[in-house]
Design a protein around this motif. Sequence first.
Motif, PDB file in Angstrom:
ATOM      1  N   LEU A 149       7.647  19.646  -2.062  1.00 53.83           N
ATOM      2  CA  LEU A 149       7.280  18.427  -1.340  1.00 53.83           C
ATOM      3  C   LEU A 149       5.814  18.116  -1.622  1.00 53.83           C
ATOM      4  CD1 LEU A 149       8.285  16.328   0.798  1.00 53.83           C
ATOM      5  CD2 LEU A 149       7.325  17.859   2.546  1.00 53.83           C
ATOM      6  N   PRO A 150       5.516  16.937  -2.185  1.00 50.40           N
ATOM      7  CA  PRO A 150       4.113  16.613  -2.467  1.00 50.40           C
ATOM      8  C   PRO A 150       3.379  16.158  -1.214  1.00 50.40           C
ATOM      9  CG  PRO A 150       5.500  14.771  -3.098  1.00 50.40           C
ATOM     10  CD  PRO A 150       6.434  15.865  -2.634  1.00 50.40           C
ATOM     11  N   VAL A 151       2.089  16.421  -1.199  1.00 53.09           N
ATOM     12  CA  VAL A 151       1.218  15.942  -0.126  1.00 53.09           C
ATOM     13  C   VAL A 151       0.208  14.990  -0.753  1.00 53.09           C
ATOM     14  CG1 VAL A 151      -0.429  16.567   1.673  1.00 53.09           C
ATOM     15  CG2 VAL A 151       1.490  18.099   1.151  1.00 53.09           C
ATOM     16  N   PHE A 152       0.160  13.761  -0.256  1.00 53.01           N
ATOM     17  CA  PHE A 152      -0.775  12.757  -0.755  1.00 53.01           C
ATOM     18  C   PHE A 152      -1.788  12.410   0.329  1.00 53.01           C
ATOM     19  CE2 PHE A 152       3.095  11.721  -3.271  1.00 53.01           C
ATOM     20  CZ  PHE A 152       2.568  11.817  -4.551  1.00 53.01           C
ATOM     21  N   VAL A 153      -3.013  12.165  -0.095  1.00 52.55           N
ATOM     22  CA  VAL A 153      -4.043  11.621   0.784  1.00 52.55           C
ATOM     23  C   VAL A 153      -4.387  10.227   0.276  1.00 52.55           C
ATOM     24  CG1 VAL A 153      -6.363  11.897   1.718  1.00 52.55           C
ATOM     25  CG2 VAL A 153      -4.972  13.916   1.220  1.00 52.55           C
ATOM     26  N   ILE A 154      -4.224   9.223   1.105  1.00 55.37           N
ATOM     27  CA  ILE A 154      -4.609   7.862   0.743  1.00 55.37           C
ATOM     28  C   ILE A 154      -6.064   7.666   1.156  1.00 55.37           C
ATOM     29  CG2 ILE A 154      -4.190   5.412   1.177  1.00 55.37           C
ATOM     30  CD1 ILE A 154      -1.260   6.041   1.575  1.00 55.37           C
ATOM     31  N   THR A 177      11.942   5.781  -1.939  1.00 53.52           N
ATOM     32  CA  THR A 177      13.078   6.669  -2.225  1.00 53.52           C
ATOM     33  C   THR A 177      12.620   8.075  -2.600  1.00 53.52           C
ATOM     34  OG1 THR A 177      13.086   5.881  -4.525  1.00 53.52           O
ATOM     35  CG2 THR A 177      14.547   4.754  -2.965  1.00 53.52           C
ATOM     36  N   ARG A 178      11.378   8.403  -2.280  1.00 51.63           N
ATOM     37  CA  ARG A 178      10.828   9.710  -2.660  1.00 51.63           C
ATOM     38  C   ARG A 178      10.160  10.357  -1.451  1.00 51.63           C
ATOM     39  NH1 ARG A 178       9.773   6.026  -6.793  1.00 51.63           N
ATOM     40  NH2 ARG A 178      10.573   6.644  -8.851  1.00 51.63           N
ATOM     41  N   ALA A 179      10.545  11.573  -1.138  1.00 50.13           N
ATOM     42  CA  ALA A 179       9.980  12.275   0.011  1.00 50.13           C
ATOM     43  C   ALA A 179       8.556  12.733  -0.279  1.00 50.13           C
ATOM     44  CB  ALA A 179      10.853  13.467   0.375  1.00 50.13           C
ATOM     45  N   ALA A 180       7.716  12.692   0.726  1.00 50.97           N
ATOM     46  CA  ALA A 180       6.332  13.132   0.591  1.00 50.97           C
ATOM     47  C   ALA A 180       5.704  13.249   1.966  1.00 50.97           C
ATOM     48  CB  ALA A 180       5.528  12.140  -0.257  1.00 50.97           C
ATOM     49  N   VAL A 181       4.591  13.959   2.019  1.00 47.25           N
ATOM     50  CA  VAL A 181       3.706  13.940   3.183  1.00 47.25           C
ATOM     51  C   VAL A 181       2.532  13.049   2.820  1.00 47.25           C
ATOM     52  CG1 VAL A 181       2.217  15.310   4.693  1.00 47.25           C
ATOM     53  CG2 VAL A 181       4.376  16.271   3.858  1.00 47.25           C
ATOM     54  N   VAL A 182       2.131  12.180   3.748  1.00 47.14           N
ATOM     55  CA  VAL A 182       1.009  11.285   3.506  1.00 47.14           C
ATOM     56  C   VAL A 182       0.005  11.424   4.639  1.00 47.14           C
ATOM     57  CG1 VAL A 182       0.249   8.875   3.401  1.00 47.14           C
ATOM     58  CG2 VAL A 182       2.277   9.592   2.132  1.00 47.14           C
ATOM     59  N   ILE A 183      -1.257  11.650   4.279  1.00 45.60           N
ATOM     60  CA  ILE A 183      -2.364  11.651   5.233  1.00 45.60           C
ATOM     61  C   ILE A 183      -3.173  10.396   4.963  1.00 45.60           C
ATOM     62  CG2 ILE A 183      -4.447  12.867   5.990  1.00 45.60           C
ATOM     63  CD1 ILE A 183      -2.838  15.413   4.814  1.00 45.60           C
ATOM     64  N   LEU A 184      -3.294   9.567   5.987  1.00 42.94           N
ATOM     65  CA  LEU A 184      -3.844   8.229   5.796  1.00 42.94           C
ATOM     66  C   LEU A 184      -5.322   8.165   6.173  1.00 42.94           C
ATOM     67  CD1 LEU A 184      -3.121   5.329   4.977  1.00 42.94           C
ATOM     68  CD2 LEU A 184      -2.444   4.893   7.354  1.00 42.94           C
ATOM     69  N   GLU A 185      -6.151   7.982   5.171  1.00 41.68           N
ATOM     70  CA  GLU A 185      -7.565   7.638   5.258  1.00 41.68           C
ATOM     71  C   GLU A 185      -8.434   8.585   6.094  1.00 41.68           C
ATOM     72  OE1 GLU A 185      -8.957   5.716   3.342  1.00 41.68           O
ATOM     73  OE2 GLU A 185      -7.357   4.461   2.559  1.00 41.68           O
ATOM     74  N   PRO A 186      -8.750   9.763   5.514  1.00 45.56           N
ATOM     75  CA  PRO A 186      -9.680  10.669   6.184  1.00 45.56           C
ATOM     76  C   PRO A 186     -10.987   9.988   6.596  1.00 45.56           C
ATOM     77  CG  PRO A 186      -8.668  11.771   4.331  1.00 45.56           C
ATOM     78  CD  PRO A 186      -8.228  10.331   4.259  1.00 45.56           C
ATOM     79  N   LEU A 200       3.985   1.849   5.223  1.00 40.12           N
ATOM     80  CA  LEU A 200       4.660   3.131   5.017  1.00 40.12           C
ATOM     81  C   LEU A 200       5.880   3.313   5.906  1.00 40.12           C
ATOM     82  CD1 LEU A 200       1.387   5.182   4.681  1.00 40.12           C
ATOM     83  CD2 LEU A 200       3.145   5.023   2.906  1.00 40.12           C
ATOM     84  N   GLN A 201       6.019   2.507   6.926  1.00 38.95           N
ATOM     85  CA  GLN A 201       7.214   2.593   7.755  1.00 38.95           C
ATOM     86  C   GLN A 201       8.447   2.234   6.929  1.00 38.95           C
ATOM     87  OE1 GLN A 201       5.762   0.273  11.393  1.00 38.95           O
ATOM     88  NE2 GLN A 201       7.216   1.711  12.287  1.00 38.95           N
ATOM     89  N   GLY A 202       9.507   2.981   7.134  1.00 36.70           N
ATOM     90  CA  GLY A 202      10.733   2.720   6.392  1.00 36.70           C
ATOM     91  C   GLY A 202      10.806   3.443   5.060  1.00 36.70           C
ATOM     92  N   THR A 203       9.715   4.095   4.647  1.00 40.48           N
ATOM     93  CA  THR A 203       9.747   4.904   3.436  1.00 40.48           C
ATOM     94  C   THR A 203      10.207   6.315   3.793  1.00 40.48           C
ATOM     95  OG1 THR A 203       7.495   5.785   3.587  1.00 40.48           O
ATOM     96  CG2 THR A 203       7.747   3.584   2.616  1.00 40.48           C
ATOM     97  N   LEU A 204      10.285   7.183   2.790  1.00 41.88           N
ATOM     98  CA  LEU A 204      10.651   8.582   3.032  1.00 41.88           C
ATOM     99  C   LEU A 204       9.439   9.459   3.298  1.00 41.88           C
ATOM    100  CD1 LEU A 204      13.512   9.175   0.420  1.00 41.88           C
ATOM    101  CD2 LEU A 204      13.664   8.479   2.822  1.00 41.88           C
ATOM    102  N   ALA A 205       8.267   8.849   3.452  1.00 35.97           N
ATOM    103  CA  ALA A 205       7.048   9.616   3.700  1.00 35.97           C
ATOM    104  C   ALA A 205       6.953  10.047   5.159  1.00 35.97           C
ATOM    105  CB  ALA A 205       5.821   8.787   3.336  1.00 35.97           C
ATOM    106  N   THR A 206       6.480  11.269   5.370  1.00 37.37           N
ATOM    107  CA  THR A 206       6.112  11.754   6.693  1.00 37.37           C
ATOM    108  C   THR A 206       4.612  11.545   6.815  1.00 37.37           C
ATOM    109  OG1 THR A 206       7.860  13.420   6.629  1.00 37.37           O
ATOM    110  CG2 THR A 206       6.116  13.726   8.254  1.00 37.37           C
ATOM    111  N   VAL A 207       4.204  10.666   7.729  1.00 38.76           N
ATOM    112  CA  VAL A 207       2.844  10.135   7.731  1.00 38.76           C
ATOM    113  C   VAL A 207       2.035  10.688   8.904  1.00 38.76           C
ATOM    114  CG1 VAL A 207       1.441   8.031   7.777  1.00 38.76           C
ATOM    115  CG2 VAL A 207       3.664   8.037   6.618  1.00 38.76           C
ATOM    116  N   TYR A 208       0.784  11.054   8.601  1.00 41.11           N
ATOM    117  CA  TYR A 208      -0.166  11.516   9.612  1.00 41.11           C
ATOM    118  C   TYR A 208      -1.456  10.704   9.469  1.00 41.11           C
ATOM    119  CZ  TYR A 208       2.971  15.541   9.788  1.00 41.11           C
ATOM    120  OH  TYR A 208       4.081  16.354   9.895  1.00 41.11           O
ATOM    121  N   LEU A 209      -1.906  10.089  10.547  1.00 42.22           N
ATOM    122  CA  LEU A 209      -3.182   9.396  10.546  1.00 42.22           C
ATOM    123  C   LEU A 209      -4.306  10.418  10.697  1.00 42.22           C
ATOM    124  CD1 LEU A 209      -2.467   6.371  12.935  1.00 42.22           C
ATOM    125  CD2 LEU A 209      -1.816   6.683  10.534  1.00 42.22           C
TER     126      LEU A 209
END
Length: 331
Positions: free
Chosen positions: A116-121, A155-164, A190-199
């Motif tokens: 599972l990838p982790v992305f930081v926007i 259509t791709r699962a991921a973890v997303v951390i939004l704007e440190p 990001l709502q409705g995507t497969l990303a699990t999002v954390y602010l």
Amino acid sequence: MESTGSRLGLSLGIIALAAPIVALGLFIGTFAITAVEAARSNPLAGATFYTNPESTARVAAAAAAEADPDSADTFTLARLADQPAATWLVPERNPMDTVRSDVAGIADAAAAAGQLPVFVIYGIPDRDCGNFSSGGLSETDYPIWVESIATALDTRAAVVILEPDALALAQQCGNVPQRVAQIQQGVAALQGTLATVYLDAGHSDWLDAATTANLLNQAGVQNVRGFATNVSNYNDSAAEQAFGEAVSALTNGAHFIVDTSRNGVGSNGEWCNPTGRALGATPEATTDDGLRDANLWVKEPGESDGTCNNGPAAGEWWPERALELAAAAGW
């Protein structure tokens, strides 16, 4: 590009069609899962997080192995590079015309590896308010850029951390309304995507829990999984746990993750390349039913915080500091 509205509309339609099936399932004895139990379940449970072969740690480890394959330092750097860390999406490296394909490529590679990838926007306008990590996009381009990332994650699962730091810095920068609106844009995309999002929520030694929770609530934390603490910082896990629980209590039970990459011995009060720090707990999802979903290495431990304490530019690999962090952790 599929709009956020169309994604949300499709999701609502699916929910409406599924309602009778869910209602029937609730009667199936011990196999039934209540809505409350489902909400408590950790979406990261059982995940193996992605180790990006193009990370700065991997590149540094490969260079060390080529120069001196048998040294202890080379072994340590290789071990460090084997730990999964987040991939930071910044417009300087992932511009408007490639960010969608960049994200899709990394997410597809992670899926192929069973990870599972982790992305930081990290591209918000006036990013870091002119400090070491200054930059970011224009107010016009930013929502388009984030929408491109969201489309890749439809259509791709991921973890997303939004704007440190974006919300935590907003009072200091004098732009709270703008920052809140910009994070809201990201949440909507990001709502409705497969990303699990954390602010991003700053950390335990910055804003108090009430102020932090107020900003998160304004920004829409109720519409994502939760929030992230200690990103790129050094506070120990006990302090971040207490802070996370306090913020959660004021955000309707939002869950959180903690950046443990460099918090093995806690903080000395400095945030920019402090000496005497150590690697923290390696990345792993939690296995209990608590509010903390995972320990993650959001900041690559060997990357500089900026040109302070004799460090290179922010984000550049600093081999001496990487080795110091590892040694202090007993590696």
